[in-house]
Write a protein that holds these residues in place. Structure first.
Motif, PDB file in Angstrom:
ATOM      1  N   ASP A 174       0.885  -1.164   0.000  1.00 52.02           N
ATOM      2  CA  ASP A 174       0.000   0.000   0.000  1.00 52.02           C
ATOM      3  C   ASP A 174       0.919   1.209   0.000  1.00 52.02           C
ATOM      4  O   ASP A 174       1.445   1.615   1.041  1.00 52.02           O
ATOM      5  CB  ASP A 174      -0.914  -0.007   1.219  1.00 52.02           C
ATOM      6  CG  ASP A 174      -2.041   1.015   1.106  1.00 52.02           C
ATOM      7  OD1 ASP A 174      -1.959   1.886   0.219  1.00 52.02           O
ATOM      8  OD2 ASP A 174      -2.997   0.935   1.897  1.00 52.02           O
ATOM      9  N   THR A 196      -0.305   3.578  -4.882  1.00 53.05           N
ATOM     10  CA  THR A 196      -1.292   2.574  -5.268  1.00 53.05           C
ATOM     11  C   THR A 196      -1.251   1.412  -4.283  1.00 53.05           C
ATOM     12  O   THR A 196      -0.452   1.407  -3.354  1.00 53.05           O
ATOM     13  CB  THR A 196      -1.014   2.076  -6.695  1.00 53.05           C
ATOM     14  OG1 THR A 196      -2.003   1.151  -7.088  1.00 53.05           O
ATOM     15  CG2 THR A 196       0.334   1.396  -6.773  1.00 53.05           C
ATOM     16  N   PHE A 198      -1.181  -2.942  -4.396  1.00 49.13           N
ATOM     17  CA  PHE A 198      -1.059  -4.092  -5.291  1.00 49.13           C
ATOM     18  C   PHE A 198      -0.417  -5.258  -4.563  1.00 49.13           C
ATOM     19  O   PHE A 198       0.191  -5.087  -3.499  1.00 49.13           O
ATOM     20  CB  PHE A 198      -0.232  -3.730  -6.532  1.00 49.13           C
ATOM     21  CG  PHE A 198       1.157  -3.238  -6.221  1.00 49.13           C
ATOM     22  CD1 PHE A 198       2.246  -4.084  -6.293  1.00 49.13           C
ATOM     23  CD2 PHE A 198       1.371  -1.917  -5.854  1.00 49.13           C
ATOM     24  CE1 PHE A 198       3.528  -3.624  -6.008  1.00 49.13           C
ATOM     25  CE2 PHE A 198       2.644  -1.447  -5.560  1.00 49.13           C
ATOM     26  CZ  PHE A 198       3.723  -2.309  -5.645  1.00 49.13           C
ATOM     27  N   THR A 212      -1.108  -8.384  -8.963  1.00 46.29           N
ATOM     28  CA  THR A 212      -2.513  -8.004  -9.028  1.00 46.29           C
ATOM     29  C   THR A 212      -2.683  -6.588  -8.507  1.00 46.29           C
ATOM     30  O   THR A 212      -2.191  -6.257  -7.422  1.00 46.29           O
ATOM     31  CB  THR A 212      -3.377  -8.960  -8.185  1.00 46.29           C
ATOM     32  OG1 THR A 212      -3.135 -10.301  -8.601  1.00 46.29           O
ATOM     33  CG2 THR A 212      -4.861  -8.635  -8.331  1.00 46.29           C
ATOM     34  N   LEU A 213      -3.386  -5.756  -9.268  1.00 50.96           N
ATOM     35  CA  LEU A 213      -3.602  -4.365  -8.869  1.00 50.96           C
ATOM     36  C   LEU A 213      -4.943  -4.206  -8.162  1.00 50.96           C
ATOM     37  O   LEU A 213      -5.979  -4.631  -8.677  1.00 50.96           O
ATOM     38  CB  LEU A 213      -3.548  -3.440 -10.087  1.00 50.96           C
ATOM     39  CG  LEU A 213      -3.700  -1.949  -9.793  1.00 50.96           C
ATOM     40  CD1 LEU A 213      -2.597  -1.454  -8.869  1.00 50.96           C
ATOM     41  CD2 LEU A 213      -3.706  -1.141 -11.087  1.00 50.96           C
ATOM     42  N   VAL A 214      -4.912  -3.591  -6.987  1.00 47.77           N
ATOM     43  CA  VAL A 214      -6.121  -3.327  -6.218  1.00 47.77           C
ATOM     44  C   VAL A 214      -6.668  -1.949  -6.557  1.00 47.77           C
ATOM     45  O   VAL A 214      -7.861  -1.779  -6.831  1.00 47.77           O
ATOM     46  CB  VAL A 214      -5.850  -3.444  -4.703  1.00 47.77           C
ATOM     47  CG1 VAL A 214      -7.094  -3.083  -3.894  1.00 47.77           C
ATOM     48  CG2 VAL A 214      -5.371  -4.849  -4.359  1.00 47.77           C
ATOM     49  N   ARG A 215      -5.820  -0.943  -6.530  1.00 50.09           N
ATOM     50  CA  ARG A 215      -6.262   0.412  -6.897  1.00 50.09           C
ATOM     51  C   ARG A 215      -5.078   1.189  -7.484  1.00 50.09           C
ATOM     52  O   ARG A 215      -3.923   0.820  -7.304  1.00 50.09           O
ATOM     53  CB  ARG A 215      -6.824   1.153  -5.688  1.00 50.09           C
ATOM     54  CG  ARG A 215      -5.810   1.530  -4.632  1.00 50.09           C
ATOM     55  CD  ARG A 215      -6.396   2.472  -3.569  1.00 50.09           C
ATOM     56  NE  ARG A 215      -5.364   2.972  -2.689  1.00 50.09           N
ATOM     57  CZ  ARG A 215      -4.949   2.344  -1.595  1.00 50.09           C
ATOM     58  NH1 ARG A 215      -5.513   1.201  -1.247  1.00 50.09           N
ATOM     59  NH2 ARG A 215      -3.992   2.871  -0.862  1.00 50.09           N
ATOM     60  N   LYS A 235      -4.525  -1.962 -14.717  1.00 54.18           N
ATOM     61  CA  LYS A 235      -5.595  -1.199 -14.089  1.00 54.18           C
ATOM     62  C   LYS A 235      -6.154  -2.026 -12.932  1.00 54.18           C
ATOM     63  O   LYS A 235      -5.870  -3.221 -12.815  1.00 54.18           O
ATOM     64  CB  LYS A 235      -6.684  -0.890 -15.112  1.00 54.18           C
ATOM     65  CG  LYS A 235      -6.215  -0.019 -16.280  1.00 54.18           C
ATOM     66  CD  LYS A 235      -7.338   0.205 -17.281  1.00 54.18           C
ATOM     67  CE  LYS A 235      -6.852   1.043 -18.453  1.00 54.18           C
ATOM     68  NZ  LYS A 235      -7.928   1.254 -19.462  1.00 54.18           N
ATOM     69  N   PRO A 236      -6.971  -1.397 -12.061  1.00 55.50           N
ATOM     70  CA  PRO A 236      -7.529  -2.152 -10.931  1.00 55.50           C
ATOM     71  C   PRO A 236      -8.249  -3.424 -11.374  1.00 55.50           C
ATOM     72  O   PRO A 236      -8.903  -3.460 -12.416  1.00 55.50           O
ATOM     73  CB  PRO A 236      -8.492  -1.143 -10.294  1.00 55.50           C
ATOM     74  CG  PRO A 236      -7.870   0.186 -10.603  1.00 55.50           C
ATOM     75  CD  PRO A 236      -7.319   0.033 -11.988  1.00 55.50           C
ATOM     76  N   ASN A 237      -8.083  -4.481 -10.571  1.00 62.68           N
ATOM     77  CA  ASN A 237      -8.665  -5.794 -10.821  1.00 62.68           C
ATOM     78  C   ASN A 237      -8.111  -6.456 -12.083  1.00 62.68           C
ATOM     79  O   ASN A 237      -8.784  -7.272 -12.716  1.00 62.68           O
ATOM     80  CB  ASN A 237     -10.191  -5.717 -10.883  1.00 62.68           C
ATOM     81  CG  ASN A 237     -10.791  -5.298  -9.562  1.00 62.68           C
ATOM     82  OD1 ASN A 237     -10.459  -5.844  -8.509  1.00 62.68           O
ATOM     83  ND2 ASN A 237     -11.664  -4.306  -9.601  1.00 62.68           N
ATOM     84  N   LYS A 239      -4.532  -8.589 -13.488  1.00 62.14           N
ATOM     85  CA  LYS A 239      -3.406  -9.373 -12.952  1.00 62.14           C
ATOM     86  C   LYS A 239      -2.481  -9.785 -14.086  1.00 62.14           C
ATOM     87  O   LYS A 239      -2.932 -10.313 -15.107  1.00 62.14           O
ATOM     88  CB  LYS A 239      -3.931 -10.616 -12.224  1.00 62.14           C
ATOM     89  CG  LYS A 239      -2.823 -11.545 -11.721  1.00 62.14           C
ATOM     90  CD  LYS A 239      -3.362 -12.614 -10.782  1.00 62.14           C
ATOM     91  CE  LYS A 239      -4.232 -13.626 -11.472  1.00 62.14           C
ATOM     92  NZ  LYS A 239      -4.573 -14.768 -10.578  1.00 62.14           N
ATOM     93  N   ALA A 266      -9.671  -8.986  -6.909  1.00 57.67           N
ATOM     94  CA  ALA A 266      -8.466  -8.533  -6.200  1.00 57.67           C
ATOM     95  C   ALA A 266      -8.565  -8.790  -4.701  1.00 57.67           C
ATOM     96  O   ALA A 266      -7.556  -9.043  -4.035  1.00 57.67           O
ATOM     97  CB  ALA A 266      -8.227  -7.052  -6.471  1.00 57.67           C
TER      98      ALA A 266
END
Length: 360
Positions: A174, A196, A198, A212-215, A235-237, A239, A266
């Motif tokens: 984070d 961000t 991830f 994997t991207l969360v935000r 982008k978010p969600n 991988k 995610a």
């Protein structure tokens, strides 16, 4: 829930109170613990020394020495007549406190960029051994959760001007937004971000690595066989999956294919940091590796066919036996536990019910 598991849950919540904070469900659990006077007395003592940990020698980390320092200090505050009952959970608290304090204060003391120069002796490594997880606050105030059997390494100058670290294993990041990019180097690629959240999973004994991207937004940079730099944005969600296509050799050796999977869950990918064992269409062979790291054990397959069964879902990280019992209810497996070795074999009486779950 058995007594020792209940106490582990209490100290898991206590650690989050002192570090990353509680979510809504955990806050409700914590409120209920206020009626546990014995636990509250222990927590008050631990909290007191958590706030006075500046005296530990964090640049030269010696976990055993630091643990003894914290434990001896706490023990001095407990009357001898009370030590027989207090020692088991104060010991647990002291161990947890040292692990978390080492991670936190390393972050508070250092700032800079990771390099391979003569500063190697001044590198800092933070590690979560097999069977444990670690939370870290870095010098730039970014937060890192290290999964079992994982570690990060950074230079003593990590901080405002350069934010570059190396990861082995799995971690959730984070990252605080700054003008200086935050870069995470793995053996296969580098993840570059500004601010961000991830997750990266890159274990040396796995045949694939994932990010994997969360935000926010991230760029994944890798060098192709032709020597060119290829950048893949996420982008978010989404991988990135790096899958080994050639026979295994040394760690991260061989050929890999890279692809982006969109619309992933995610939250499931990162549930491990909140105490869940989650799987999404993973084989028992892949799941066994997670369990080995989580509980610091070795799993042997008496029947190799079992490795082909796949699972989706999540399970609270309870005792090893409870996790294995849950698996035996959803697939034809039987197990035996001998010290730190688990043997899995087929349950012939229920095998026919699960044939459809095997890999085609």
């Amino acid at each position: 829930m058995q007594e020792h598991e209940l106490n582990e849950r209490k100290w898991y919540l206590a650690t989050k109170v002192l570090t990353s904070g509680l979510n809504a469900d955990e806050q409700a659990e914590w409120e209920a613990l206020k009626n546990d006077l014995a636990f509250q007395q222990e927590f008050t003592l631990v909290e007191k020394y958590w706030l006075k940990m500046d005296g530990l020698p964090y640049q030269q980390i010696n976990a055993e020495k630091d643990w003894k320092l914290v434990w001896d200090t706490i023990r001095q505050q407990v009357p001898v007549r009370e030590q027989r009952t207090a020692i088991p959970w104060l010991r647990y608290a002291a161990v947890f406190l040292v692990c978390m304090a080492i991670s936190f204060f390393i972050g508070a003391r250092f700032s800079g960029i990771l390099s391979n120069s003569d500063n190697t002796a001044q590198l800092t490594t933070i590690e979560a051994p097999a069977g444990s997880k670690t939370y870290v606050t870095l010098p730039d105030s970014s937060h890192v959760w290290l999964n079992a059997k994982s570690k990060i390494t950074f230079n003593k100058d990590f901080g405002a001007e350069n934010r570059h670290l190396r990861l082995e294993g799995e971690a959730f990041f984070d990252v605080v937004k700054m003008k200086v990019p935050f870069r995470v180097e793995t053996p296969l690629y580098t993840v570059a971000v500004l601010g961000t959240a991830f997750n990266i999973k890159a274990y040396s004994d796995d045949d694939r690595a994932t990010t994997t991207l969360v935000r926010g937004l991230i760029n994944i940079e890798r060098t192709t066989k032709a020597g060119k730099t290829e950048v893949t944005p996420l982008k978010p969600n989404e991988k990135l999956i790096a899958s080994r296509t050639s026979n295994r050799g040394a760690a991260f050796a061989g050929e890999y294919t890279f692809q982006v999977e969109r619309g992933v869950d995610a939250a499931m990918e990162t549930a491990w940091k909140d105490g869940w064992l989650s799987v999404q269409g993973e084989s028992l062979n892949e799941l066994a590796k997670k369990i080995e790291r989580l509980y610091d054990i070795k799993i042997n397959f008496q029947d190799e066919e079992l490795q082909r069964y796949r699972y989706t879902g999540r399970l609270r990280q309870l005792s090893l036996e409870q996790v294995l019992k849950a698996l035996s209810l959803t697939s034809p497996i039987e197990f035996t536990i001998a010290e730190k070795t688990v043997t899995l074999r087929e349950n012939q009486s229920t095998k026919s019910k699960y044939n459809s779950l095997q890999v085609p």
